[in-house]
Design an enzyme around this catalytic site. Structure first.
Site, PDB file in Angstrom:
ATOM      1  N   HIS A  79       1.785  -0.597   1.352  1.00 49.92           N
ATOM      2  CA  HIS A  79       2.380  -1.101   2.584  1.00 49.92           C
ATOM      3  C   HIS A  79       3.888  -1.047   2.475  1.00 49.92           C
ATOM      4  O   HIS A  79       4.436  -1.276   1.396  1.00 49.92           O
ATOM      5  CB  HIS A  79       1.941  -2.553   2.845  1.00 49.92           C
ATOM      6  N   ASP A 111      -6.329  -2.444   6.602  1.00 47.48           N
ATOM      7  CA  ASP A 111      -7.327  -1.423   6.941  1.00 47.48           C
ATOM      8  C   ASP A 111      -8.442  -1.315   5.913  1.00 47.48           C
ATOM      9  O   ASP A 111      -9.517  -0.806   6.221  1.00 47.48           O
ATOM     10  CB  ASP A 111      -6.640  -0.057   7.089  1.00 47.48           C
TER      11      ASP A 111
HETATM   12  N1  COA Z   1      -2.296   5.960  -2.469  1.00 47.73           N
HETATM   13  C1  COA Z   1      -1.663   6.622  -3.437  1.00 47.73           C
HETATM   14  N2  COA Z   1      -0.313   6.634  -3.564  1.00 47.73           N
HETATM   15  C2  COA Z   1       0.391   5.950  -2.651  1.00 47.73           C
HETATM   16  C3  COA Z   1      -0.221   5.232  -1.623  1.00 47.73           C
HETATM   17  C4  COA Z   1      -1.618   5.254  -1.534  1.00 47.73           C
HETATM   18  N3  COA Z   1      -2.263   4.614  -0.582  1.00 47.73           N
HETATM   19  N4  COA Z   1       0.736   4.632  -0.875  1.00 47.73           N
HETATM   20  C5  COA Z   1       1.898   4.962  -1.424  1.00 47.73           C
HETATM   21  N5  COA Z   1       1.703   5.756  -2.494  1.00 47.73           N
HETATM   22  C6  COA Z   1       2.719   6.321  -3.370  1.00 47.73           C
HETATM   23  C7  COA Z   1       3.353   7.551  -2.710  1.00 47.73           C
HETATM   24  O1  COA Z   1       2.656   8.727  -3.027  1.00 47.73           O
HETATM   25  C8  COA Z   1       4.723   7.515  -3.299  1.00 47.73           C
HETATM   26  O2  COA Z   1       4.664   8.002  -4.610  1.00 47.73           O
HETATM   27  P1  COA Z   1       5.819   8.967  -5.201  1.00 47.73           P
HETATM   28  O3  COA Z   1       7.071   8.140  -5.116  1.00 47.73           O
HETATM   29  O4  COA Z   1       5.353   9.271  -6.559  1.00 47.73           O
HETATM   30  O5  COA Z   1       5.848  10.154  -4.273  1.00 47.73           O
HETATM   31  C9  COA Z   1       5.047   6.038  -3.388  1.00 47.73           C
HETATM   32  O6  COA Z   1       3.781   5.376  -3.469  1.00 47.73           O
HETATM   33  C10 COA Z   1       5.817   5.505  -2.193  1.00 47.73           C
HETATM   34  O7  COA Z   1       5.160   5.920  -0.997  1.00 47.73           O
HETATM   35  P2  COA Z   1       5.864   6.001   0.410  1.00 47.73           P
HETATM   36  O8  COA Z   1       5.017   6.814   1.335  1.00 47.73           O
HETATM   37  O9  COA Z   1       7.293   6.391   0.273  1.00 47.73           O
HETATM   38  O10 COA Z   1       5.838   4.474   0.804  1.00 47.73           O
HETATM   39  P3  COA Z   1       5.965   3.923   2.271  1.00 47.73           P
HETATM   40  O11 COA Z   1       6.485   2.559   2.199  1.00 47.73           O
HETATM   41  O12 COA Z   1       6.678   4.894   3.125  1.00 47.73           O
HETATM   42  O13 COA Z   1       4.425   3.979   2.717  1.00 47.73           O
HETATM   43  C11 COA Z   1       2.334   3.569   3.561  1.00 47.73           C
HETATM   44  C12 COA Z   1       3.680   2.959   3.194  1.00 47.73           C
HETATM   45  C13 COA Z   1       1.464   2.489   4.179  1.00 47.73           C
HETATM   46  C14 COA Z   1       2.530   4.678   4.593  1.00 47.73           C
HETATM   47  C15 COA Z   1       1.651   4.138   2.285  1.00 47.73           C
HETATM   48  O14 COA Z   1       1.445   3.123   1.347  1.00 47.73           O
HETATM   49  C16 COA Z   1       0.354   4.864   2.608  1.00 47.73           C
HETATM   50  O15 COA Z   1       0.386   6.060   2.950  1.00 47.73           O
HETATM   51  N6  COA Z   1      -0.812   4.160   2.491  1.00 47.73           N
HETATM   52  C17 COA Z   1      -2.068   4.756   2.857  1.00 47.73           C
HETATM   53  C18 COA Z   1      -2.260   4.712   4.355  1.00 47.73           C
HETATM   54  C19 COA Z   1      -2.566   3.327   4.843  1.00 47.73           C
HETATM   55  O16 COA Z   1      -3.405   2.628   4.291  1.00 47.73           O
HETATM   56  N7  COA Z   1      -1.887   2.958   5.929  1.00 47.73           N
HETATM   57  C20 COA Z   1      -2.117   1.689   6.576  1.00 47.73           C
HETATM   58  C21 COA Z   1      -0.950   0.788   6.402  1.00 47.73           C
HETATM   59  S1  COA Z   1      -1.317  -0.824   7.032  1.00 47.73           S
END
Ligand code: COA
Length: 381
Positions: A266, A318
Site C-alpha cells: 500500500h 482487497d
Molecule cells: N507484490 C510484490 N512486490 C510488490 C508489491 C506486491 N504486491 N507491492 C509493491 N511491491 C514492490 C515493488 O515491486 C517495488 O519493488 P522494487 O523497488 O524492487 O521495484 C516496491 O515494492 C515498491 O513498489 P511501488 O509500486 O513503487 O510502491 P507503490 O507505493 O507505488 O505501490 C501499490 C503501492 C498498492 C500499487 C503496490 O503495493 C501494488 O502494486 N500492490 C498490488 C496491487 C494491490 O493490491 N493494489 C490494491 C491497493 S489497496
C-alpha cells in the site's frame, strides 16, 4: 518522494507524499494502521454501524439521529430505480463487457437523465450524491442478471442497500448474516483519503464540471489492477493456487518472476491495513458458515509466505474482500463494481468538499524532451 530522472529533472514520482487537498472526511494513518471517518474509528463503525449511517456521516459530518437516519434510508430506498433508457443501455452492452465498463458508461449516461444535471449547487450535489448511491447497485445487479440471460430483479423500497443489492443480484432474499457481512464490506470501502480514484474525481470537479462527470472519472480510475481492480486478481491467484499446500510454491514463483502479489502493499499503510484485519475475521466466519473454509486457509498461507519473503508488504483491503465476495457467490469481475458501490458515498463526500472550496487542480510537468529543433520540411525527412 522527489526523484531525479535520467534527464536530471525533478519529478515527484506518483505524487508520493504530496498533500494535494484538505479533507474532513477521512484520516488514513499509515504509520499506525488506523482509518478514521469523520473522527470515528473504522473498527467501531464496522462493529456498530450500517452503510447508510456511514454515508450520512461522511456527507453531513456527524452521526445521524434516529430520525435523520430514517429519512436518509427512505430517500435512498425510493431512488433505487434507474430510468428505462438506462436499463435498455445496460441490456445492449455486450455480455463480454467488463462490468466496470458498463458501470462507467451507465453512470455517465445517468448524468443526462438526472433532474439536477445542470445544477452544481450544494443542495443539488447532495441530492445527486444520494441518488447515485441509490442507483449504482441497481446498475451493477441489472447487468449481472442480463448478461447471464436472466430477467432483471427490480429494487424494493425496503431493506438496506446491502440486502437489496444481494436480492437484486440473486433474485432471493439474502441470508441475514451474509447481508450483514456484506454491509460491513461496504462500510470498510466507503472512504479512504486521497486515493487515486478520489483524486481523479476531484481533478474533474476542480474544473467545475458536474458530479456525474467526476464519478465517471473515478470509476475509470478505480478499475485498474493497482487500485480497486486488485480484488479480482487476488481471487484469480487464490484459484490458481487451488489448495493451501500449494500456496508457498505459487507465491515464491511469482516473487521470483518479479510479479506483484495482488492484495499486498500500500502507498500509505506501512503496517497492516486495518480493513484487512476486520475482513480476515469475516473471511474465516463466512468460510465456516458456507463450508468453504479453503479460501480463507489458502489466503492465510499466502500471507504466511509473504511475511517470510516480503515482511514489509502487508495485506490490504482487497486481499480478504476477494474470498469474502467469492464465498457469497458473487462473480469475480463484479468485485470491483461492488467497491465502486460502496466508495460512492466517499467519492461524493469529497466532491462536496472540493466544490465548497474549489481551486483548479493543475500541477506541472517537467519538460524532458529535446530543447530546440529546427523544423524540417516533410520532403527532407
Ligand atoms: N507484490 C510484490 N512486490 C510488490 C508489491 C506486491 N504486491 N507491492 C509493491 N511491491 C514492490 C515493488 O515491486 C517495488 O519493488 P522494487 O523497488 O524492487 O521495484 C516496491 O515494492 C515498491 O513498489 P511501488 O509500486 O513503487 O510502491 P507503490 O507505493 O507505488 O505501490 C501499490 C503501492 C498498492 C500499487 C503496490 O503495493 C501494488 O502494486 N500492490 C498490488 C496491487 C494491490 O493490491 N493494489 C490494491 C491497493 S489497496
Amino acid at each position: 518522494m522527489s526523484s531525479v530522472t535520467s534527464d536530471n529533472s525533478h519529478v515527484n514520482s506518483g505524487l508520493e507524499g504530496v498533500v494535494a487537498a484538505a479533507t474532513k472526511t477521512s484520516l488514513v494513518d499509515g504509520k499506525n494502521g488506523r482509518l478514521v471517518y469523520r473522527g470515528y474509528d473504522i473498527d467501531d463503525l464496522a462493529d456498530h454501524s450500517t452503510y447508510e449511517e456511514v454515508a450520512y456521516l461522511v456527507w453531513y459530518g456527524k452521526l445521524p439521529t434516529a430520525k435523520q437516519l430514517a429519512e436518509l434510508e427512505h430517500s435512498l430506498a425510493i431512488q433505487r430505480e434507474v430510468p428505462k433508457e438506462i436499463e435498455r443501455l445496460i441490456g445492449e452492452a455486450p455480455d463480454t463487457a467488463h462490468p466496470m465498463d458498463v458501470l462507467r458508461t451507465a453512470v455517465s449516461a445517468l448524468g443526462m437523465y438526472d433532474p439536477d444535471a445542470r445544477d452544481n449547487s450544494l443542495e443539488a450535489n447532495l441530492r445527486k450524491a444520494i441518488r447515485l448511491t441509490a442507483q449504482v447497485p441497481t446498475v451493477v445487479a441489472f447487468f449481472e442478471r442480463l448478461r447471464s440471460g436472466k430477467q432483471v430483479v427490480h429494487p424494493k423500497q425496503s431493506g438496506n442497500l446491502a440486502q437489496n443489492f444481494l436480492y437484486m443480484l440473486f433474485g432471493t432474499e439474502p441470508d441475514p448474516e451474509v447481508a450483514r457481512i456484506f454491509d460491513v464490506c461496504l462500510i470498510l470501502h466507503t472512504e479512504h483519503g486521497l486515493n487515486a480514484s478520489t483524486f481523479s474525481a476531484r481533478v474533474t470537479a476542480s474544473t467545475l464540471s458536474d458530479m456525474h462527470s467526476a464519478i465517471t472519472s473515478a470509476i475509470g480510475t478505480l478499475k485498474g489492477p493497482l487500485h480497486g481492480g486488485a480484488n479480482e486478481q487476488v481471487m484469480d491467484t487464490l484459484l490458481e493456487i487451488g489448495e493451501a499446500d500449494r500456496a508457498q510454491d505459487v507465491i515464491n514463483q511469482k516473487l521470483k518472476n518479479r510479479e506483484r502479489v495482488m492484495g499486498f502493499g500500500h502507498r500509505v499503510y506501512k503496517t497492516e491495513d486495518p480493513r484487512a484485519t476486520i475482513l480476515r475475521r469475516h473471511s474465516e466466519a463466512l468460510g465456516r458458515q458456507t463450508d468453504q473454509l479453503k479460501w480463507y486457509e489458502i489466503s492465510r498461507e499466502v500471507e504466511k509466505t509473504m511475511r517470510e519473503d516480503k515482511p514489509d508488504l502487508y495485506p490490504n483491503v482487497d486481499f480478504y474482500s476477494a474470498s469474502v465476495y467469492y464465498m457469497m457467490g458473487i462473480p469475480i469481475d463484479q468485485f470491483t463494481p461492488i467497491f465502486a458501490i460502496s466508495r460512492m458515498a466517499g467519492w461524493t463526500a469529497q466532491l462536496l468538499e472540493q466544490y465548497a472550496n474549489n481551486r483548479l487542480i493543475r500541477p506541472e510537468s517537467e519538460y524532458v524532451g529535446p530543447p530546440s529543433l529546427k523544423y524540417v520540411p516533410i520532403d527532407k525527412r
